[in-house]
Design a protein around this motif. Structure first.
Motif, PDB file in Angstrom:
ATOM      1  N   SER A   1     -81.984  20.518  -5.157  1.00  0.00           N
ATOM      2  CA  SER A   1     -82.957  21.595  -5.016  1.00  0.00           C
ATOM      3  C   SER A   1     -82.354  22.662  -4.125  1.00  0.00           C
ATOM      4  O   SER A   1     -81.992  22.375  -2.978  1.00  0.00           O
ATOM      5  N   PRO A   2     -82.212  23.905  -4.642  1.00  0.00           N
ATOM      6  CA  PRO A   2     -81.622  24.962  -3.812  1.00  0.00           C
ATOM      7  C   PRO A   2     -82.363  25.145  -2.487  1.00  0.00           C
ATOM      8  O   PRO A   2     -81.728  25.329  -1.440  1.00  0.00           O
ATOM      9  N   LEU A   3     -83.689  25.094  -2.525  1.00  0.00           N
ATOM     10  CA  LEU A   3     -84.450  25.277  -1.291  1.00  0.00           C
ATOM     11  C   LEU A   3     -84.117  24.201  -0.273  1.00  0.00           C
ATOM     12  O   LEU A   3     -83.873  24.481   0.905  1.00  0.00           O
ATOM     13  N   ILE A   4     -84.130  22.947  -0.724  1.00  0.00           N
ATOM     14  CA  ILE A   4     -83.850  21.839   0.197  1.00  0.00           C
ATOM     15  C   ILE A   4     -82.416  21.923   0.701  1.00  0.00           C
ATOM     16  O   ILE A   4     -82.150  21.773   1.902  1.00  0.00           O
ATOM     17  N   ASP A   5     -81.474  22.170  -0.208  1.00  0.00           N
ATOM     18  CA  ASP A   5     -80.063  22.189   0.189  1.00  0.00           C
ATOM     19  C   ASP A   5     -79.776  23.279   1.219  1.00  0.00           C
ATOM     20  O   ASP A   5     -79.035  23.054   2.185  1.00  0.00           O
ATOM     21  N   VAL A   6     -80.359  24.457   1.036  1.00  0.00           N
ATOM     22  CA  VAL A   6     -80.120  25.552   1.974  1.00  0.00           C
ATOM     23  C   VAL A   6     -80.790  25.259   3.317  1.00  0.00           C
ATOM     24  O   VAL A   6     -80.187  25.456   4.383  1.00  0.00           O
ATOM     25  N   CYS A   7     -82.021  24.767   3.288  1.00  0.00           N
ATOM     26  CA  CYS A   7     -82.756  24.537   4.539  1.00  0.00           C
ATOM     27  C   CYS A   7     -82.162  23.415   5.373  1.00  0.00           C
ATOM     28  O   CYS A   7     -82.336  23.396   6.596  1.00  0.00           O
ATOM     29  N   PHE A   8     -81.448  22.481   4.723  1.00  0.00           N
ATOM     30  CA  PHE A   8     -80.861  21.374   5.469  1.00  0.00           C
ATOM     31  C   PHE A   8     -79.348  21.470   5.558  1.00  0.00           C
ATOM     32  O   PHE A   8     -78.662  20.482   5.827  1.00  0.00           O
TER      33      PHE A   8
ATOM     34  N   GLY B   1     -93.763  39.484 -13.497  1.00  0.00           N
ATOM     35  CA  GLY B   1     -94.271  38.372 -14.292  1.00  0.00           C
ATOM     36  C   GLY B   1     -94.290  37.044 -13.576  1.00  0.00           C
ATOM     37  O   GLY B   1     -94.537  35.999 -14.195  1.00  0.00           O
ATOM     38  N   SER B   2     -94.057  37.035 -12.279  1.00  0.00           N
ATOM     39  CA  SER B   2     -94.003  35.785 -11.521  1.00  0.00           C
ATOM     40  C   SER B   2     -95.392  35.278 -11.165  1.00  0.00           C
ATOM     41  O   SER B   2     -96.344  36.048 -11.027  1.00  0.00           O
ATOM     42  N   ARG B   3     -95.483  33.957 -10.990  1.00  0.00           N
ATOM     43  CA  ARG B   3     -96.661  33.316 -10.408  1.00  0.00           C
ATOM     44  C   ARG B   3     -96.326  32.992  -8.962  1.00  0.00           C
ATOM     45  O   ARG B   3     -95.252  32.448  -8.666  1.00  0.00           O
ATOM     46  N   VAL B   4     -97.251  33.290  -8.066  1.00  0.00           N
ATOM     47  CA  VAL B   4     -96.966  33.196  -6.630  1.00  0.00           C
ATOM     48  C   VAL B   4     -98.004  32.304  -5.949  1.00  0.00           C
ATOM     49  O   VAL B   4     -99.204  32.423  -6.210  1.00  0.00           O
TER      50      VAL B   4
ATOM     51  N   PRO C   1     -98.284  23.889 -12.747  1.00  0.00           N
ATOM     52  CA  PRO C   1     -96.811  23.927 -12.785  1.00  0.00           C
ATOM     53  C   PRO C   1     -96.262  24.618 -11.543  1.00  0.00           C
ATOM     54  O   PRO C   1     -96.991  25.321 -10.829  1.00  0.00           O
ATOM     55  N   ASP C   2     -94.968  24.411 -11.293  1.00  0.00           N
ATOM     56  CA  ASP C   2     -94.341  25.021 -10.121  1.00  0.00           C
ATOM     57  C   ASP C   2     -94.480  26.544 -10.169  1.00  0.00           C
ATOM     58  O   ASP C   2     -94.448  27.161 -11.234  1.00  0.00           O
ATOM     59  N   PHE C   3     -94.585  27.133  -8.997  1.00  0.00           N
ATOM     60  CA  PHE C   3     -94.689  28.589  -8.878  1.00  0.00           C
ATOM     61  C   PHE C   3     -93.284  29.197  -8.836  1.00  0.00           C
ATOM     62  O   PHE C   3     -92.316  28.548  -8.403  1.00  0.00           O
ATOM     63  N   ASP C   4     -93.195  30.448  -9.254  1.00  0.00           N
ATOM     64  CA  ASP C   4     -91.905  31.144  -9.195  1.00  0.00           C
ATOM     65  C   ASP C   4     -91.518  31.466  -7.756  1.00  0.00           C
ATOM     66  O   ASP C   4     -90.334  31.472  -7.406  1.00  0.00           O
ATOM     67  N   LEU C   5     -92.520  31.746  -6.920  1.00  0.00           N
ATOM     68  CA  LEU C   5     -92.259  32.083  -5.517  1.00  0.00           C
ATOM     69  C   LEU C   5     -93.351  31.479  -4.650  1.00  0.00           C
ATOM     70  O   LEU C   5     -94.538  31.560  -4.981  1.00  0.00           O
TER      71      LEU C   5
ATOM     72  N   SER D   1     -95.034  21.145   2.390  1.00  0.00           N
ATOM     73  CA  SER D   1     -96.081  20.874   1.405  1.00  0.00           C
ATOM     74  C   SER D   1     -96.213  22.033   0.424  1.00  0.00           C
ATOM     75  O   SER D   1     -96.564  21.829  -0.738  1.00  0.00           O
ATOM     76  N   ALA D   2     -95.922  23.258   0.890  1.00  0.00           N
ATOM     77  CA  ALA D   2     -95.972  24.430   0.015  1.00  0.00           C
ATOM     78  C   ALA D   2     -94.636  24.683  -0.679  1.00  0.00           C
ATOM     79  O   ALA D   2     -94.584  24.917  -1.892  1.00  0.00           O
ATOM     80  N   LEU D   3     -93.540  24.657   0.070  1.00  0.00           N
ATOM     81  CA  LEU D   3     -92.240  25.021  -0.492  1.00  0.00           C
ATOM     82  C   LEU D   3     -91.830  24.119  -1.649  1.00  0.00           C
ATOM     83  O   LEU D   3     -91.136  24.559  -2.576  1.00  0.00           O
ATOM     84  N   LEU D   4     -92.259  22.873  -1.621  1.00  0.00           N
ATOM     85  CA  LEU D   4     -91.906  21.946  -2.692  1.00  0.00           C
ATOM     86  C   LEU D   4     -92.612  22.265  -4.006  1.00  0.00           C
ATOM     87  O   LEU D   4     -92.305  21.672  -5.038  1.00  0.00           O
ATOM     88  N   ARG D   5     -93.567  23.210  -3.957  1.00  0.00           N
ATOM     89  CA  ARG D   5     -94.286  23.586  -5.166  1.00  0.00           C
ATOM     90  C   ARG D   5     -93.682  24.814  -5.848  1.00  0.00           C
ATOM     91  O   ARG D   5     -94.263  25.335  -6.794  1.00  0.00           O
ATOM     92  N   GLY D   6     -92.521  25.275  -5.379  1.00  0.00           N
ATOM     93  CA  GLY D   6     -91.968  26.504  -5.929  1.00  0.00           C
ATOM     94  C   GLY D   6     -90.471  26.453  -6.164  1.00  0.00           C
ATOM     95  O   GLY D   6     -89.772  25.550  -5.708  1.00  0.00           O
ATOM     96  N   LYS D   7     -89.981  27.476  -6.873  1.00  0.00           N
ATOM     97  CA  LYS D   7     -88.554  27.592  -7.172  1.00  0.00           C
ATOM     98  C   LYS D   7     -87.818  28.389  -6.098  1.00  0.00           C
ATOM     99  O   LYS D   7     -86.631  28.173  -5.869  1.00  0.00           O
TER     100      LYS D   7
END
Length: 768
Positions: free
Chosen positions: A280-287, A351-354, A483-487, A503-509
Motif C-alpha cells: 500500500s503506497p500510503l502505508i509504505d510512505v508513512c512507515f 470525478g473523485s469520491r472523497v 468502496p474505497d475513496f479516491d482521496l 481508521s480513515a486513511l485505510l479507506r482510501g487510495k
C-alpha cells in the motif's frame, strides 16, 4: 536485590523514552511508581520509601542513561540498574549531562503498566507495522483503563473531578433534531441559577441522567449527548423524554466512549494485516518503507476560490498532484481549512469520491457547511445531536427521510402499527391461528421496512461525492460496505491520535493531512500511554520524515492577527516565515465601530500587565489540585472592564487561562448580566477560535523566591501559542514577570510584548 526503603524523585527533564522505560522497570521490579506536578514540571517517583535519602547531582541538563542507571543502583539496587539497562539497550540514548535527583520519604503510588518505545523510537523503527500496531493497541488499553478509572473515581467522590454535575434541575424540554428531545439543565441553586460548577463536559460527550441522590447503580433516567453548553446551562439530546423522575434534583454523568477505542484497535488490526498482505503506497510512505512518489504532472487549475493566496494554491496543487500523501501545515489564522475545501472541490471536479474527516464534530461540520455552500454534493454522517443546526439539512438522516424508499418504509411502519392494534384484540383461545397470521405478517413488514431503509441509505451515499464524518465515525455501519475513496482528507490531523487517522486513511487510495503540530496535541489521560508514544500524532511524525517523507506545504500568510501579535509566534515557532495580510497587519481595537478613547494600553496590540510585587500569590485547590490566583484574576477582569468601558463588545472579548480553577475565579468576578456574552475558558477550550481582544491570565507566581512554584502548563510552547494567537487586534498578558522570566520561552514572550507593546503594573488596576 531491590531496595524498598527509599523513594527517589526524578527530574522533570527526563525524556519521554526514559519515563516509559522507568515505568516498565518499576513494574518488573515490583516498585511503586507515580508522578507529581503538572505539564513540563511533572516528575516521576520510584520506590516504596520509609527512610529519606538525599542523592542530589549537580547540573541542569538532561540526565544521561548511564548516570540514571548509576543512581538507580545506588538507591534502589543493582537489580533495578540491570533491568533499566536491559530495557534501554534497544533505545536511543538520552543527551549528555546529569540533573539533580532527590530522595524523599513517600506514600507509595499507583502502578501503571507500560512497555515500549517513545514516539521518537517509533519513527526510527517504524518499518515494523505489525509491531507498531500491537504497541498502539496496548497503549489504547492503558488509555481506556485510565479514562474508566477517572470516571469511576468521579462517581465515588461525588463529581469532584468534573466528570459529574450534581444538583441540577430541568428547566425545559423542546422538540428538535429529527424527532429527538432537548433537555435543558441548570444548577438547582439560586434564582436565577448561577454558573455551573467547573466541569469537563463538552459538546457531543455521551452522558446519562439520574436522580442526584441516586446510588451509582440506580436506574438511569435517560442517556444522550451534550448538544449545547453555556456557563449556566447544559442541553442534552435524548431519543425519548422520560415520563417521570425529572421533577427532582438531577445528576449528569459523563460516560467513557469505549466504542472509539474499539474502533481504533480494529483499524490497527486492519493496518497490520494490510502491511503483511500486499503493498500500500500510503502505508509504505508513512512507515518509511519507501520514499514518497514524485508529483504527477498537473495541468492548469481553474480555481473556484479566486481569493486563495500563493501558499494556499501551492498546497492545493501539492494535494492534487500527489500520488500517495500530502501535508498542509497551517499555522494560526493562515486559512488551512479554506485550502482544504478548495482541494476537495477540485478533486470532486475531477470525478473523485472523497472521505473528509476530523477528530472533532465541530471541525467536520465546518468542512460540511463550506462544501455545501460551494455546491458540492456532500453527506454529513453522524448522530444529529452532534451536528450543528446549519448542517442538519445535509445530514445522512435528513437526506434519507426525503428519499422514496424512506417513504415506503414509513408506509410499512403504519401498517405494522395497525396490525399491532389488531393483535391486541385477538386475545381468546380461538384466535390462535389469526394471531399467528398477524405475527407472520408483522415479521414480513419489519423485514421489508429494514430493506427499504437500507436501500434509502445506499441510494443517498451512492449519489454523493463527499462523505463527511468524524474519525471515530468512519467505521459506522452505513459506511462499512462503501468502496474505497479516491482521496481521504483528515483536517486538524495534529489533534488526532495516529490510530484514529488510520481508521480513515485505510479507506482510501490517497491521503491529505492538514493541521499544525505546534498547537495543542490530542488529549491523552494516561500519562504512561502518553510517555510511550500515544500522544505523538501521525502528522507530527510525518513532518519529521523530510526529505523522504510526503511533501508538506506550510501556509505563510495569516488573516487574523495584528503584526505585533503575529511576529512573536512567527519567530518563536515558525521560523519567521509568517506574513500578515494587509487587511489585518495594523488593525487595532480603535478601528472597531463604537470603540472610543486613546488610552495607549487599549490601543496597543500587545500589553503586558505585570503582577510582580503586587501581592498576587498562587494557590492550589485542595480538591482536584488545579492552580488559581485570586488577585491576578481581579487584575485581569479589571482590564476587561476597561475594554468594555471603551466600547468593545463583550462578545468580542475572550478571557483565557490554562487552569480550570482560575476559570472558576474569573467567572465569579464576571457580572451576571454578561454571563452569556463574555466568554471565559481554558486554553484548550479556545483552540480553533478567535476574538478581537484576548486577556490571558497566566496564574503562576513564585513570589520571587528562588526555586519557586515554576510555570506549570505555561512551559508548553504549544499551549501558549494557542493562547496568544486567538487574538486579532489586542492581546493582554497578565502574569508575574519575575516568575515568567524563569522560563526562557516565556521570557521571550514577555520581552516581545514589552518591546512591541505596552507595559503596565497590575498595581494600578488592583488599586483602582
Amino acid at each position: 536485590m531491590v531496595q524498598k526503603d527509599v523513594q527517589i524523585l526524578l527530574p522533570a527533564s527526563l525524556t519521554s523514552r526514559q519515563r516509559a522505560l522507568l515505568h516498565e522497570v518499576a513494574e518488573e521490579c515490583g516498585l511503586a511508581h507515580s508522578s507529581t506536578g503538572e505539564g513540563s514540571q511533572r516528575r516521576l517517583i520510584l520506590g516504596d520509601a520509609e527512610v529519606t535519602r538525599d542523592c542530589v547531582s549537580d547540573g541542569d541538563g538532561p540526565i544521561a542513561d548511564d548516570a540514571l542507571a548509576a543512581l538507580l543502583e545506588q538507591h534502589l539496587g543493582a537489580a533495578v540498574r540491570t533491568a533499566f539497562q536491559g530495557s534501554a539497550a534497544q533505545a536511543t540514548t538520552a543527551g549528555p549531562g546529569t540533573h539533580g535527583i532527590q530522595a524523599r520519604p513517600g506514600k507509595g503510588g499507583n502502578k501503571a503498566q507500560v512497555s515500549g518505545p517513545s514516539s521518537g523510537e517509533r519513527s526510527a523503527n517504524c518499518g515494523d507495522v505489525p509491531g507498531f500496531a500491537a504497541r498502539m493497541q496496548s497503549l489504547l488499553d492503558l488509555e481506556q483503563a485510565a479514562e474508566v478509572s477517572a470516571a469511576e473515581a468521579a462517581l465515588d467522590g461525588g463529581g469532584g473531578r468534573g466528570l459529574v454535575l450534581p444538583n441540577l434541575r430541568l428547566t425545559g424540554v423542546e422538540a428538535g433534531l429529527l424527532g429527538r428531545s432537548l433537555l435543558t439543565l441548570v444548577h438547582n441553586k439560586g434564582t436565577p441559577p448561577g454558573p455551573l460548577p467547573v466541569h469537563k463536559f463538552g459538546p457531543h460527550d455521551i452522558v446519562r441522567l439520574r436522580a442526584s441522590k441516586a446510588a451509582a447503580g440506580a436506574p438511569v433516567l435517560a442517556e444522550g449527548v451534550v448538544y449545547r453548553l453555556r456557563d449556566d446551562s447544559i442541553v442534552i439530546a435524548v431519543d425519548d423524554t422520560p415520563e417521570d423522575g425529572l421533577d427532582v434534583p438531577l445528576r449528569l454523568e459523563k460516560l467513557v466512549n469505549t466504542v472509539t477505542h474499539t474502533r481504533m484497535k480494529a483499524a490497527l488490526n486492519t493496518l497490520a494485516s494490510a502491511s503483511e498482505h500486499g503493498s500500500s503506497p500510503l502505508i509504505d510512505v508513512c512507515f518509511g518503507r519507501r520514499p514518497a512518489a514524485p508529483a504527477t504532472p498537473l495541468g492548469p487549475v481553474q480555481w473556484t476560490n479566486a481569493s486563495l493566496d500563493e501558499t494556499q494554491r501551492e498546497a492545493v496543487c501539492a494535494a492534487l498532484s500527489c500520488p500517495d500523501l500530502a501535508l498542509i501545515h497551517g499555522p494560526p489564522g493562515t486559512g488551512k481549512t479554506t485550502a482544504v475545501v478548495e482541494a476537495i472541490v477540485q478533486e470532486v471536479g475531477r470525478g473523485s469520491r472523497v472521505l473528509a474527516c476530523a477528530a472533532s464534530n465541530i471541525a467536520v461540520d465546518n468542512l460540511a457547511e463550506r462544501l455545501a455552500a460551494a455546491g458540492v454534493p456532500v453527506v454529513r454522517v453522524g448522530h444529529p445531536a452532534r451536528l450543528l443546526p446549519q448542517v442538519l439539512d445535509v445530514s445522512l438522516e435528513a437526506k434519507v427521510l426525503r428519499s422514496d424508499n424512506s417513504a415506503l418504509a414509513k408506509d410499512c411502519r403504519k401498517e405494522m402499527k395497525a396490525l399491532n392494534a389488531q393483535l391486541l384484540k385477538l386475545q381468546g383461545r380461538r384466535e390462535g391461528a389469526a394471531r399467528r397470521g398477524v405475527r407472520s405478517e408483522l415479521r414480513l413488514l419489519a423485514k421489508e421496512e429494514r430493506k427499504r431503509q437500507e436501500r434509502a441509505v445506499a441510494e443517498v451515499l451512492a449519489a454523493t461525492r463527499v462523505v463527511c464524518c468524524t474519525l471515530a465515525g468512519v467505521d459506522a455501519r452505513q459506511l462499512r460496505d462503501l468502496p474505497d475513496f479516491d482521496l481521504v482528507v483528515v483536517d486538524e490531523a495534529a489533534q488526532a491520535l495516529e490510530p484514529a487517522c488510520w481508521s480513515a486513511l485505510l479507506r482510501g487510495k490517497r491521503g491529505l493531512l492538514a493541521g499544525d503540530h505546534l498547537q495543542l496535541p490530542p488529549t491523552v489521560v494516561s500519562e504512561a500511554a502518553a510517555a510511550a508514544g500515544l500522544a505523538a500524532t501521525l502528522f507530527e511524525r510525518l513532518q519529521g520524515m523530510a526529505p523522504k517523507g510526503p511533501r508538506s506545504v506550510m501556509l505563510t500568510q495569516q488573516y487574523r492577527m495584528h503584526t505585533d501579535i503575529m511576529d512573536w509566534c512567527s519567530v518563536a515557532l515558525y521560523g519567521g516565515r509568517l506574513v500578515a495580510a494587509p487587511a489585518v497587519a495594523a488593525h487595532t481595537l480603535a478601528d472597531l465601530p463604537g470603540v472610543h478613547g486613546d488610552d495607549s494600553a487599549l490601543c496597543a496590540a500587545l500589553l503586558f500587565i505585570d503582577t510582580a510585587g503586587c501581592d498576587c500569590p498562587e494557590a492550589v485547590e485542595r480538591e482536584g489540585g488545579s492552580t488559581y490566583n485570586p488577585r491576578e484574576a481581579a487584575a485581569a477582569m479589571a482590564h476587561v472592564a476597561r475594554l468594555l468601558a471603551a466600547g468593545v463588545r463583550p462578545e468580542d472579548v475572550g478571557v483565557i487561562t490554562p487552569y480550570a480553577a482560575q476559570v472558576a475565579r474569573l467567572r465569579e468576578l464576571r457580572p451576571p448580566e454578561l454571563a452569556a456574552r463574555l466568554e471565559i475558558s481554558t486554553v484548550d477550550g479556545f483552540q480553533g477560535r478567535e476574538k478581537e481582544a484576548v486577556v490571558i491570565s497566566c496564574v503562576r507566581s513564585s513570589g520571587g523566591e528562588a526555586g519557586g512554584a515554576g510555570v506549570g502548563f505555561l512551559a508548553d510552547a504549544r499551549r501558549m501559542n494557542v493562547a496568544v494567537t486567538r487574538a486579532r487586534r489586542h492581546c493582554a498578558l497578565v502574569g508575574d514577570g519575575d516568575t515568567l522570566a524563569g522560563d526562557a520561552f516565556l521570557a521571550g514572550l514577555v520581552d516581545h510584548a514589552s518591546a512591541r507593546g505596552e507595559y503596565e503594573s497590575a498595581a494600578d488596576l488592583l488599586e483602582g
